[in-house]
Design a protein around this motif. Structure first.
Motif, PDB file in Angstrom:
ATOM      1  N   THR A  47       7.168   4.910  -7.284  1.00 27.68           N
ATOM      2  CA  THR A  47       6.904   3.903  -8.313  1.00 27.68           C
ATOM      3  C   THR A  47       5.930   4.399  -9.375  1.00 27.68           C
ATOM      4  N   GLY A  48       5.540   5.667  -9.283  1.00 28.76           N
ATOM      5  CA  GLY A  48       4.704   6.246 -10.335  1.00 28.76           C
ATOM      6  C   GLY A  48       3.220   6.276 -10.069  1.00 28.76           C
ATOM      7  N   ILE A  49       2.802   6.003  -8.853  1.00 24.72           N
ATOM      8  CA  ILE A  49       1.373   6.071  -8.519  1.00 24.72           C
ATOM      9  C   ILE A  49       1.009   7.519  -8.240  1.00 24.72           C
ATOM     10  N   HIS A  50      -0.089   7.973  -8.849  1.00 25.58           N
ATOM     11  CA  HIS A  50      -0.533   9.362  -8.721  1.00 25.58           C
ATOM     12  C   HIS A  50      -1.986   9.411  -8.240  1.00 25.58           C
ATOM     13  N   ALA A  51      -2.411  10.604  -7.874  1.00 25.51           N
ATOM     14  CA  ALA A  51      -3.809  10.813  -7.488  1.00 25.51           C
ATOM     15  C   ALA A  51      -4.714  10.322  -8.615  1.00 25.51           C
ATOM     16  N   GLY A  52      -5.759   9.616  -8.255  1.00 30.85           N
ATOM     17  CA  GLY A  52      -6.710   9.095  -9.226  1.00 30.85           C
ATOM     18  C   GLY A  52      -6.393   7.694  -9.712  1.00 30.85           C
ATOM     19  N   ASP A  53      -5.163   7.217  -9.495  1.00 27.04           N
ATOM     20  CA  ASP A  53      -4.808   5.855  -9.903  1.00 27.04           C
ATOM     21  C   ASP A  53      -5.492   4.843  -9.001  1.00 27.04           C
ATOM     22  N   ARG A  54      -5.875   3.733  -9.614  1.00 22.74           N
ATOM     23  CA  ARG A  54      -6.415   2.623  -8.839  1.00 22.74           C
ATOM     24  C   ARG A  54      -5.261   1.702  -8.466  1.00 22.74           C
ATOM     25  N   VAL A  55      -5.252   1.255  -7.231  1.00 18.78           N
ATOM     26  CA  VAL A  55      -4.207   0.367  -6.724  1.00 18.78           C
ATOM     27  C   VAL A  55      -4.897  -0.855  -6.130  1.00 18.78           C
ATOM     28  N   ALA A  56      -4.591  -2.018  -6.707  1.00 21.70           N
ATOM     29  CA  ALA A  56      -5.188  -3.255  -6.213  1.00 21.70           C
ATOM     30  C   ALA A  56      -4.318  -3.847  -5.118  1.00 21.70           C
ATOM     31  N   ILE A  57      -4.969  -4.329  -4.082  1.00 24.08           N
ATOM     32  CA  ILE A  57      -4.317  -5.025  -2.988  1.00 24.08           C
ATOM     33  C   ILE A  57      -4.909  -6.431  -2.956  1.00 24.08           C
ATOM     34  N   VAL A  58      -4.051  -7.426  -3.172  1.00 20.62           N
ATOM     35  CA  VAL A  58      -4.486  -8.824  -3.132  1.00 20.62           C
ATOM     36  C   VAL A  58      -3.836  -9.434  -1.905  1.00 20.62           C
ATOM     37  N   SER A  59      -4.569  -9.463  -0.814  1.00 19.31           N
ATOM     38  CA  SER A  59      -3.958  -9.846   0.449  1.00 19.31           C
ATOM     39  C   SER A  59      -5.032 -10.147   1.483  1.00 19.31           C
ATOM     40  N   ARG A  60      -4.639 -10.967   2.419  1.00 17.86           N
ATOM     41  CA  ARG A  60      -5.449 -11.082   3.631  1.00 17.86           C
ATOM     42  C   ARG A  60      -5.219  -9.789   4.409  1.00 17.86           C
ATOM     43  N   HIS A  61      -6.049  -9.533   5.336  1.00 19.37           N
ATOM     44  CA  HIS A  61      -5.878  -8.318   6.140  1.00 19.37           C
ATOM     45  C   HIS A  61      -4.723  -8.514   7.110  1.00 19.37           C
ATOM     46  N   ASP A  62      -3.605  -7.866   6.825  1.00 21.80           N
ATOM     47  CA  ASP A  62      -2.482  -7.840   7.748  1.00 21.80           C
ATOM     48  C   ASP A  62      -2.023  -6.393   7.864  1.00 21.80           C
ATOM     49  N   LEU A  63      -1.066  -6.135   8.731  1.00 23.76           N
ATOM     50  CA  LEU A  63      -0.668  -4.751   8.986  1.00 23.76           C
ATOM     51  C   LEU A  63      -0.097  -4.064   7.748  1.00 23.76           C
ATOM     52  N   ASP A  64       0.683  -4.785   6.927  1.00 22.38           N
ATOM     53  CA  ASP A  64       1.238  -4.161   5.722  1.00 22.38           C
ATOM     54  C   ASP A  64       0.132  -3.809   4.726  1.00 22.38           C
ATOM     55  N   ALA A  65      -0.795  -4.719   4.524  1.00 25.94           N
ATOM     56  CA  ALA A  65      -1.886  -4.455   3.579  1.00 25.94           C
ATOM     57  C   ALA A  65      -2.769  -3.305   4.063  1.00 25.94           C
ATOM     58  N   LEU A  66      -3.061  -3.280   5.359  1.00 27.15           N
ATOM     59  CA  LEU A  66      -3.887  -2.202   5.895  1.00 27.15           C
ATOM     60  C   LEU A  66      -3.147  -0.865   5.865  1.00 27.15           C
ATOM     61  N   THR A  67      -1.825  -0.904   6.055  1.00 22.56           N
ATOM     62  CA  THR A  67      -1.023   0.321   5.934  1.00 22.56           C
ATOM     63  C   THR A  67      -1.029   0.797   4.487  1.00 22.56           C
ATOM     64  N   LEU A  68      -0.935  -0.138   3.546  1.00 25.83           N
ATOM     65  CA  LEU A  68      -0.991   0.232   2.129  1.00 25.83           C
ATOM     66  C   LEU A  68      -2.327   0.899   1.793  1.00 25.83           C
ATOM     67  N   PHE A  69      -3.408   0.395   2.357  1.00 21.38           N
ATOM     68  CA  PHE A  69      -4.725   1.021   2.165  1.00 21.38           C
ATOM     69  C   PHE A  69      -4.653   2.513   2.496  1.00 21.38           C
ATOM     70  N   TRP A  70      -4.097   2.834   3.667  1.00 27.36           N
ATOM     71  CA  TRP A  70      -4.004   4.237   4.093  1.00 27.36           C
ATOM     72  C   TRP A  70      -3.039   5.019   3.202  1.00 27.36           C
ATOM     73  N   ALA A  71      -1.968   4.377   2.742  1.00 28.57           N
ATOM     74  CA  ALA A  71      -1.001   5.044   1.867  1.00 28.57           C
ATOM     75  C   ALA A  71      -1.634   5.421   0.530  1.00 28.57           C
ATOM     76  N   VAL A  72      -2.436   4.528  -0.010  1.00 23.23           N
ATOM     77  CA  VAL A  72      -3.123   4.824  -1.280  1.00 23.23           C
ATOM     78  C   VAL A  72      -4.024   6.044  -1.101  1.00 23.23           C
ATOM     79  N   LEU A  73      -4.723   6.106   0.016  1.00 20.51           N
ATOM     80  CA  LEU A  73      -5.565   7.276   0.286  1.00 20.51           C
ATOM     81  C   LEU A  73      -4.714   8.542   0.378  1.00 20.51           C
ATOM     82  N   ARG A  74      -3.544   8.449   0.979  1.00 20.05           N
ATOM     83  CA  ARG A  74      -2.657   9.617   1.117  1.00 20.05           C
ATOM     84  C   ARG A  74      -2.246  10.198  -0.225  1.00 20.05           C
ATOM     85  N   VAL A  75      -2.025   9.348  -1.219  1.00 21.89           N
ATOM     86  CA  VAL A  75      -1.608   9.863  -2.530  1.00 21.89           C
ATOM     87  C   VAL A  75      -2.814  10.238  -3.392  1.00 21.89           C
ATOM     88  N   GLY A  76      -4.008  10.056  -2.857  1.00 21.24           N
ATOM     89  CA  GLY A  76      -5.212  10.390  -3.617  1.00 21.24           C
ATOM     90  C   GLY A  76      -5.644   9.287  -4.558  1.00 21.24           C
TER      91      GLY A  76
END
Length: 140
Positions: A47-76
């Protein structure tokens, strides 16, 4: 060591042990979290997210949101976790302070809030779409 490298090391050593356990009983093992976060990361890149991009997560803490947290870290990327009860009056501060490249939302209420703000309309994505696509890709 980067956090995602630590997750991969934990998955290699303790794969089936729980990495995330939520109050409602939902859980992911280290191996599951590592695999799902890689799948989510692939979707972020697509979807075009690159290292250094900020990604906002608007969510309660659930497994998908927490997985997204780790995914954002993976792409830098940089995680910007927003209160799941964000109000329209909060959005100028969010844009000024973080200007996220993408905003992942969990509910229709959150999507409408961000869609109504021209600066965000093209950046809003449902978290469920990311999770569904990643699940579909792993089943293929």
């Amino acid at each position: 060591m980067r956090l995602e490298a630590a997750l991969d090391a934990a998955a290699a050593r303790r794969g089936e042990h729980p990495a995330l356990v939520l109050a409602n009983g939902d859980s992911l093992s280290f191996a599951q979290l590592a695999t799902r976060s890689r799948q989510f990361a692939s979707q972020l890149i697509a979807t075009g997210i690159h290292a250094g991009d900020r990604v906002a997560i608007v969510s309660r803490h659930d497994l998908d949101a927490l997985t997204l947290f780790w995914a954002v870290l993976r792409v830098g990327g940089i995680v910007v976790w927003l209160n799941d009860d964000a109000r329209a009056s909060d959005l100028p501060d969010v844009r000024h302070n973080s200007d996220p490249a993408a905003v992942f939302v969990q509910t229709d209420k959150q999507r409408k809030l961000f869609d109504a703000t021209p600066a965000y309309a093209s950046r809003v994505r449902p978290l469920a779409d990311l999770a569904t696509t990643a699940s579909h890709d792993s089943a293929a």
